[in-house]
Motif scaffolding. Structure first.
Motif, PDB file in Angstrom:
ATOM      1  N   THR A 133       0.852  -1.183   0.000  1.00 37.88           N
ATOM      2  CA  THR A 133       0.000   0.000   0.000  1.00 37.88           C
ATOM      3  C   THR A 133       0.886   1.231   0.000  1.00 37.88           C
ATOM      4  O   THR A 133       2.076   1.161   0.324  1.00 37.88           O
ATOM      5  CB  THR A 133      -0.938   0.030   1.218  1.00 37.88           C
ATOM      6  N   LYS A 134       0.267   2.376  -0.369  1.00 36.72           N
ATOM      7  CA  LYS A 134       1.041   3.618  -0.475  1.00 36.72           C
ATOM      8  C   LYS A 134       0.543   4.634   0.543  1.00 36.72           C
ATOM      9  O   LYS A 134       0.832   4.528   1.726  1.00 36.72           O
ATOM     10  CB  LYS A 134       0.985   4.139  -1.906  1.00 36.72           C
ATOM     11  N   SER A 135      -0.239   5.604   0.098  1.00 38.22           N
ATOM     12  CA  SER A 135      -0.597   6.720   0.979  1.00 38.22           C
ATOM     13  C   SER A 135      -1.538   6.315   2.108  1.00 38.22           C
ATOM     14  O   SER A 135      -1.511   6.905   3.180  1.00 38.22           O
ATOM     15  CB  SER A 135      -1.231   7.847   0.150  1.00 38.22           C
ATOM     16  N   THR A 136      -2.412   5.324   1.838  1.00 38.08           N
ATOM     17  CA  THR A 136      -3.340   4.823   2.846  1.00 38.08           C
ATOM     18  C   THR A 136      -3.503   3.323   2.620  1.00 38.08           C
ATOM     19  O   THR A 136      -3.076   2.799   1.587  1.00 38.08           O
ATOM     20  CB  THR A 136      -4.733   5.489   2.728  1.00 38.08           C
ATOM     21  N   PRO A 137      -4.146   2.610   3.556  1.00 30.48           N
ATOM     22  CA  PRO A 137      -4.358   1.168   3.350  1.00 30.48           C
ATOM     23  C   PRO A 137      -5.192   0.834   2.127  1.00 30.48           C
ATOM     24  O   PRO A 137      -5.136  -0.297   1.626  1.00 30.48           O
ATOM     25  CB  PRO A 137      -5.075   0.743   4.645  1.00 30.48           C
ATOM     26  N   THR A 138      -5.978   1.790   1.614  1.00 30.24           N
ATOM     27  CA  THR A 138      -6.788   1.526   0.420  1.00 30.24           C
ATOM     28  C   THR A 138      -6.089   1.931  -0.875  1.00 30.24           C
ATOM     29  O   THR A 138      -6.602   1.690  -1.960  1.00 30.24           O
ATOM     30  CB  THR A 138      -8.138   2.265   0.518  1.00 30.24           C
ATOM     31  N   GLU A 157      -9.878  12.539   4.941  1.00 26.30           N
ATOM     32  CA  GLU A 157     -10.227  13.951   4.994  1.00 26.30           C
ATOM     33  C   GLU A 157     -10.415  14.519   3.587  1.00 26.30           C
ATOM     34  O   GLU A 157     -11.331  15.310   3.342  1.00 26.30           O
ATOM     35  CB  GLU A 157      -9.152  14.746   5.742  1.00 26.30           C
ATOM     36  N   ARG A 158      -9.563  14.113   2.640  1.00 26.04           N
ATOM     37  CA  ARG A 158      -9.729  14.554   1.261  1.00 26.04           C
ATOM     38  C   ARG A 158     -11.063  14.054   0.702  1.00 26.04           C
ATOM     39  O   ARG A 158     -11.774  14.780   0.019  1.00 26.04           O
ATOM     40  CB  ARG A 158      -8.551  14.056   0.414  1.00 26.04           C
ATOM     41  N   ARG A 159     -11.433  12.827   1.014  1.00 31.98           N
ATOM     42  CA  ARG A 159     -12.699  12.288   0.529  1.00 31.98           C
ATOM     43  C   ARG A 159     -13.880  13.068   1.109  1.00 31.98           C
ATOM     44  O   ARG A 159     -14.880  13.310   0.420  1.00 31.98           O
ATOM     45  CB  ARG A 159     -12.824  10.809   0.900  1.00 31.98           C
TER      46      ARG A 159
END
Length: 276
Positions: free
Chosen positions: A41-46, A177-179
């Protein structure tokens, strides 16, 4: 370099980008058929990476350097390769990795060729771009000043569409938060448009705009490899593509539509709190 020489160079780069994209599409589709699992994973687990993302980018890099060893490469899955020619290749080996993971047939290989500062969100001139959907075989392409095509057919964005009748594509980031912010903007925008489509691949969204399957597209938080090829294809099909305050698109915002609709959509986004 004269304009004619620049055009010839763009066409040659497009030919190479097309050949590499087709090979990468075949490779990634074979990988999908063999089965997929999350490698990291990269920025988040999703925000996921699969082994196919990495392996496809490795193949693309090797094919580029085999033909053009002095060029630079900016890709999603590996560190930038610094070139000396002034030409950079901007690569997203699988745009729409979540779709790829779930078997949703909307993911793409995206390759752009940029003269100038490809590694940042601004600067540079995109000379050629190719986006291939390996599942259905659709290949979108454009060269600077040479128009945009799908399977040899010239593409043109929808014109004369008012905001209230516009079908608009968008996407969402991975950070919660972006979502939340993106959902708030969507709540403000929805009453003023025909409908929203969320396909899951920025490259394919921009190509859908070029092909008249969408009337407009906007998204926040894109990386340069997400949109470099698709933005050229949309522009060459007649779209205006921009970013915050009408400046060049960047990681903060990309907006794309026929010029008249662009202005209406940007105004609606500003009313919803977005710097468009």
């Amino acid at each position: 370099m004269t304009q004619h020489e620049a055009s010839v160079a763009s066409i040659a780069l497009l030919d190479l980008a097309r050949d590499i994209s087709v090979r990468a599409a075949e490779f990634s589709l074979d990988a999908r058929r063999a089965g997929v699992s999350v490698a990291a994973t990269k920025s988040t687990p999703t925000d996921i990476v699969t082994a196919a993302d990495r392996d496809t980018e490795t193949l693309i890099r090797s094919l580029i350097l085999e033909s053009r060893p002095d060029d630079g490469i900016v890709g999603e899955e590996d560190v930038a390769h610094i070139g000396t020619s002034g030409i950079d290749w901007v690569v997203d080996p699988i745009d729409g990795t979540v779709n790829f993971l779930y078997g949703i047939p909307a993911w793409a290989v995206s390759i752009a060729v940029v003269e100038g500062a490809a590694a940042g969100d601004v600067g540079g001139t995109t000379l050629a771009g190719v986006v291939v959907n390996p599942v259905n075989g659709e290949l979108f392409e454009a060269s600077a000043g040479g128009g945009a095509r799908l399977a040899g057919r010239e593409l043109s964005v929808n014109t004369g569409v008012p905001l209230g009748s516009a079908l608009i594509g968008t996407g969402f980031g991975y950070a919660p938060e972006r979502r939340r912010e993106q959902a708030a903007v969507l709540l403000e925008l929805m009453p003023h448009i025909r409908d929203i489509r969320r396909i899951g691949s920025a490259a394919l969204d921009l190509c859908a705009l070029a092909a008249g399957r969408l009337d407009a597209y906007y998204e926040r938080g894109l990386n340069v490899w997400d949109h470099a090829a698709g933005a050229l294809i949309a522009r060459e099909a007649g779209a205006r593509v921009g970013g915050p305050g009408g400046a060049r698109e960047n990681a903060e915002l990309l907006v794309a539509a026929a010029p008249g609709l662009y202005e209406e959509l940007a105004a609606a986004l500003r009313a919803a709190g977005v710097d468009a």
